[in-house]
Enzyme design. Sequence first.
Site, PDB file in Angstrom:
ATOM      1  CG  ASN A  10       2.576   1.054   8.228  1.00  8.01           C
ATOM      2  OD1 ASN A  10       1.505   0.497   8.470  1.00  8.01           O
ATOM      3  ND2 ASN A  10       2.791   1.690   7.238  1.00  8.01           N
ATOM      4  CG  HIS A  12      -0.804  -2.749   8.684  1.00 15.25           C
ATOM      5  ND1 HIS A  12      -1.245  -3.091   8.964  1.00 15.25           N
ATOM      6  CD2 HIS A  12      -0.788  -1.372   7.588  1.00 15.25           C
ATOM      7  CE1 HIS A  12      -2.631  -3.122   8.044  1.00 15.25           C
ATOM      8  NE2 HIS A  12      -2.176  -1.892   7.234  1.00 15.25           N
ATOM      9  CG  ASP A  68      13.777   2.728   4.594  1.00 15.11           C
ATOM     10  OD1 ASP A  68      12.291   3.499   4.482  1.00 15.11           O
ATOM     11  OD2 ASP A  68      14.955   3.639   3.030  1.00 15.11           O
ATOM     12  CB  THR A  69      11.319  -2.064   5.635  1.00 16.50           C
ATOM     13  OG1 THR A  69      11.658  -1.969   6.949  1.00 16.50           O
ATOM     14  CG2 THR A  69      11.622  -3.357   4.324  1.00 16.50           C
ATOM     15  CG  PHE A 148       2.180  -3.401   5.344  1.00 20.81           C
ATOM     16  CD1 PHE A 148       2.217  -4.672   7.160  1.00 20.81           C
ATOM     17  CD2 PHE A 148       2.648  -3.014   5.222  1.00 20.81           C
ATOM     18  CE1 PHE A 148       3.568  -4.046   7.679  1.00 20.81           C
ATOM     19  CE2 PHE A 148       4.223  -2.329   5.693  1.00 20.81           C
ATOM     20  CZ  PHE A 148       3.838  -3.337   6.877  1.00 20.81           C
ATOM     21  CE1 TYR A 150       6.252  -5.210  -3.867  1.00 22.26           C
ATOM     22  CE2 TYR A 150       7.022  -3.849  -1.632  1.00 22.26           C
ATOM     23  CZ  TYR A 150       6.894  -3.981  -2.936  1.00 22.26           C
ATOM     24  OH  TYR A 150       7.354  -2.478  -3.694  1.00 22.26           O
ATOM     25  CG  ASP A 151       3.442  -8.733   4.709  1.00 15.36           C
ATOM     26  OD1 ASP A 151       4.052  -8.708   4.878  1.00 15.36           O
ATOM     27  OD2 ASP A 151       2.644  -8.522   5.553  1.00 15.36           O
ATOM     28  CE  LYS A 171       5.278  -8.880   8.650  1.00 13.63           C
ATOM     29  NZ  LYS A 171       4.448  -7.790   7.858  1.00 13.63           N
ATOM     30  CG  HIS A 176      11.208  -7.346   7.097  1.00 12.04           C
ATOM     31  ND1 HIS A 176      10.553  -9.085   6.938  1.00 12.04           N
ATOM     32  CD2 HIS A 176      10.997  -5.828   6.461  1.00 12.04           C
ATOM     33  CE1 HIS A 176       9.310  -7.649   6.954  1.00 12.04           C
ATOM     34  NE2 HIS A 176       9.816  -6.554   6.690  1.00 12.04           N
TER      35      HIS A 176
END
Length: 191
Positions: A10, A12, A68-69, A148, A150-151, A171, A176
């Site tokens: 990713n 981003h 992992d998020t 990106f 759910y932002d 941010k 998190h």
Amino acid sequence: MKDLVFATHNAHKLEELRAILKDFNILGLHDINCHEDIVEDGETLKDNAIIKANYVTSNYHIDCFADDTGLEVDALDGAPGVYSARYAGEGCSYQDNVNKLLEALEGVENRKARFKTVIALNLNGEQYLFEGKVEGVITKEQHGEKGFGYDPIFLPDGFDQTFAEMPMEVKNKISHRGRATQKLVEFLMKR
Ligand code: IMP
């Protein structure tokens, strides 16, 4: 500068992490010629972070961390959680996930939610875990174009801008992943 692989495709996330971990040469999976999609079939964020970090370390023999998020929504009993990436189905877009979540919360007053990140670090034959979270609410409409996932619908507590409206540096400080990464950085700096 020490090379450290961040097990992600990713762009981003790589960009965010490079901005935070300035003292390391952060390599993505592309940089080590790993083009596979590592199967994340764990039942928890921690399981998935470990699966990804171990995949890279055992196949490429290089120090690595993986994250992992998940987004946990109280009114949905913690969903989408570990399934956040494919909430609207396999191969869905970020926008599909946002639409599905807004629909699931239509008419729901309790919009409390949190992002959680677990990072697994494999370093010199040992494994270490770090966790970060940020509390907030799911907005009723989308706001902002940045970021990106759910932002555009995540409003962190104490702020009047969604993650998609705030500058990336802001941010990164409160997110998190930013918080979990901060713990990772503090750990790496002490060594
Ligand atoms: P991952 O484990 O970091 O790939 O995250 C799983 C999913 O959670 C992603 O596909 C996104 O939908 C969502 N996600 C992760 N991090 C963020 C973030 O910082 N903002 C918004 N959504 C995120």
